[in-house]
Design a protein around this motif. Structure first.
Motif, mmCIF file in Angstrom:
data_model
loop_
_atom_site.group_PDB
_atom_site.id
_atom_site.type_symbol
_atom_site.label_atom_id
_atom_site.label_comp_id
_atom_site.label_asym_id
_atom_site.label_seq_id
_atom_site.Cartn_x
_atom_site.Cartn_y
_atom_site.Cartn_z
ATOM 1 N N GLY A 124 10.709 11.107 -10.510
ATOM 2 C CA GLY A 124 9.745 10.792 -9.462
ATOM 3 C C GLY A 124 9.980 9.422 -8.852
ATOM 4 N N LEU A 125 10.075 8.393 -9.692
ATOM 5 C CA LEU A 125 10.225 7.034 -9.184
ATOM 6 C C LEU A 125 11.597 6.754 -8.588
ATOM 7 N N LYS A 150 -3.143 -6.154 5.405
ATOM 8 C CA LYS A 150 -2.207 -6.244 4.285
ATOM 9 C C LYS A 150 -2.991 -6.383 2.985
ATOM 10 N N ILE A 151 -2.337 -6.012 1.904
ATOM 11 C CA ILE A 151 -2.972 -5.998 0.586
ATOM 12 C C ILE A 151 -2.924 -7.381 -0.054
ATOM 13 N N MET A 152 -4.104 -7.865 -0.441
ATOM 14 C CA MET A 152 -4.192 -9.112 -1.201
ATOM 15 C C MET A 152 -4.117 -8.811 -2.694
ATOM 16 N N HIS A 153 -4.663 -7.653 -3.098
ATOM 17 C CA HIS A 153 -4.622 -7.237 -4.504
ATOM 18 C C HIS A 153 -4.823 -5.727 -4.573
ATOM 19 N N ILE A 154 -3.955 -5.056 -5.321
ATOM 20 C CA ILE A 154 -4.106 -3.632 -5.585
ATOM 21 C C ILE A 154 -3.756 -3.385 -7.045
ATOM 22 N N SER A 155 -4.552 -2.557 -7.715
ATOM 23 C CA SER A 155 -4.356 -2.278 -9.146
ATOM 24 C C SER A 155 -4.326 -0.782 -9.392
ATOM 25 N N LEU A 156 -3.344 -0.347 -10.178
ATOM 26 C CA LEU A 156 -3.226 1.062 -10.570
ATOM 27 C C LEU A 156 -3.077 1.136 -12.084
ATOM 28 N N GLY A 206 -3.759 9.008 -11.411
ATOM 29 C CA GLY A 206 -4.805 8.002 -11.531
ATOM 30 C C GLY A 206 -5.351 7.585 -10.181
ATOM 31 N N GLU A 207 -6.224 6.601 -10.243
ATOM 32 C CA GLU A 207 -6.876 6.071 -9.043
ATOM 33 C C GLU A 207 -6.765 4.558 -9.045
ATOM 34 N N PHE A 208 -6.725 3.963 -7.870
ATOM 35 C CA PHE A 208 -6.717 2.515 -7.762
ATOM 36 C C PHE A 208 -8.058 1.979 -8.245
ATOM 37 N N THR A 209 -8.032 0.938 -9.077
ATOM 38 C CA THR A 209 -9.279 0.344 -9.542
ATOM 39 C C THR A 209 -9.721 -0.792 -8.644
ATOM 40 N N GLU A 222 0.829 -1.207 0.000
ATOM 41 C CA GLU A 222 0.000 0.000 0.000
ATOM 42 C C GLU A 222 0.861 1.255 0.000
ATOM 43 N N GLU A 223 1.900 1.278 0.815
ATOM 44 C CA GLU A 223 2.815 2.422 0.848
ATOM 45 C C GLU A 223 3.476 2.620 -0.515
ATOM 46 N N ALA A 224 3.960 1.539 -1.104
ATOM 47 C CA ALA A 224 4.624 1.622 -2.404
ATOM 48 C C ALA A 224 3.651 2.120 -3.470
ATOM 49 N N PHE A 225 2.423 1.612 -3.457
ATOM 50 C CA PHE A 225 1.467 2.004 -4.486
ATOM 51 C C PHE A 225 0.981 3.437 -4.312
ATOM 52 N N ASN A 226 0.912 3.927 -3.098
ATOM 53 C CA ASN A 226 0.599 5.351 -2.908
ATOM 54 C C ASN A 226 1.725 6.207 -3.488
ATOM 55 N N PHE A 227 2.969 5.747 -3.346
ATOM 56 C CA PHE A 227 4.107 6.443 -3.957
ATOM 57 C C PHE A 227 3.992 6.393 -5.477
ATOM 58 N N TYR A 228 3.724 5.218 -6.057
ATOM 59 C CA TYR A 228 3.598 5.095 -7.506
ATOM 60 C C TYR A 228 2.446 5.963 -8.018
ATOM 61 N N LYS A 229 1.344 5.995 -7.286
ATOM 62 C CA LYS A 229 0.196 6.826 -7.656
ATOM 63 C C LYS A 229 0.576 8.302 -7.669
ATOM 64 N N SER A 230 1.453 8.726 -6.744
ATOM 65 C CA SER A 230 1.874 10.131 -6.710
ATOM 66 C C SER A 230 2.687 10.500 -7.940
#
Length: 146
Positions: A103-104, A52-58, A27-30, A15-23
């Motif tokens: 950014g990344l 914990k995250i079982m599945h997250i999509s960006l 976009g928004e998580f689907t 979740e932390e990593a994906f919030n960084f990638y989203k920044s």
């Protein structure tokens, strides 16, 4: 082939990593599914792993989706520093390549600074602060594909 969507395993910080990638990508998580959302008698979940995250999509662009999950303790740790796969980003311009690369790579380790490559594209490589390896490239002779 419509798209290739990279799927990354994390050790509890998806979740932390994906919030960084989203920044960086916008976009928004689907989809965001936590292990507690799937917990049942057949699939018991330890209290410390419920969130914990079982599945997250960006979604990234029109046809790409970055996907991830956290690996539960019962499955062992993912060795993030030995993950030799790279995620390739095809930028539509030098400016976009610079934005994504800068950014990344913030807080990560540069493996190849972004710049003109011997093969005629504008590219750079790095490992982000979560240990994931990336290549960012803009090739003026291609149609947005690496």
């Amino acid at each position: 082939m419509k798209a290739i969507n990279p799927w990354i395993n994390f050790n509890g910080n998806a979740e932390e990593a994906f919030n960084f990638y989203k920044s960086v990508f916008g976009g928004e998580f689907t989809k965001v599914i936590r292990f507690k959302d799937l917990a049942s008698a057949e699939f018991p979940m330890a209290k410390h792993e419920e969130n914990k995250i079982m599945h997250i999509s960006l979604p990234i662009g029109e046809n790409n989706v970055l996907i991830a999950n956290d690996v539960p303790d019962i499955m062992g740790r993912t060795n993030e520093n030995e993950n030799r796969s790279k995620i390739a980003v095809s930028a539509e311009s030098r400016e976009e390549a610079d934005r994504v690369y800068n950014g990344l790579s913030a807080g990560g380790n540069i493996e190849g600074p972004i710049g003109d490559s011997p093969w005629g594209s504008y590219a750079g490589m790095f490992r982000d602060k979560y240990g994931i390896e990336w290549i960012v490239e803009f090739d003026p002779n291609e149609n947005g594909q690496i």
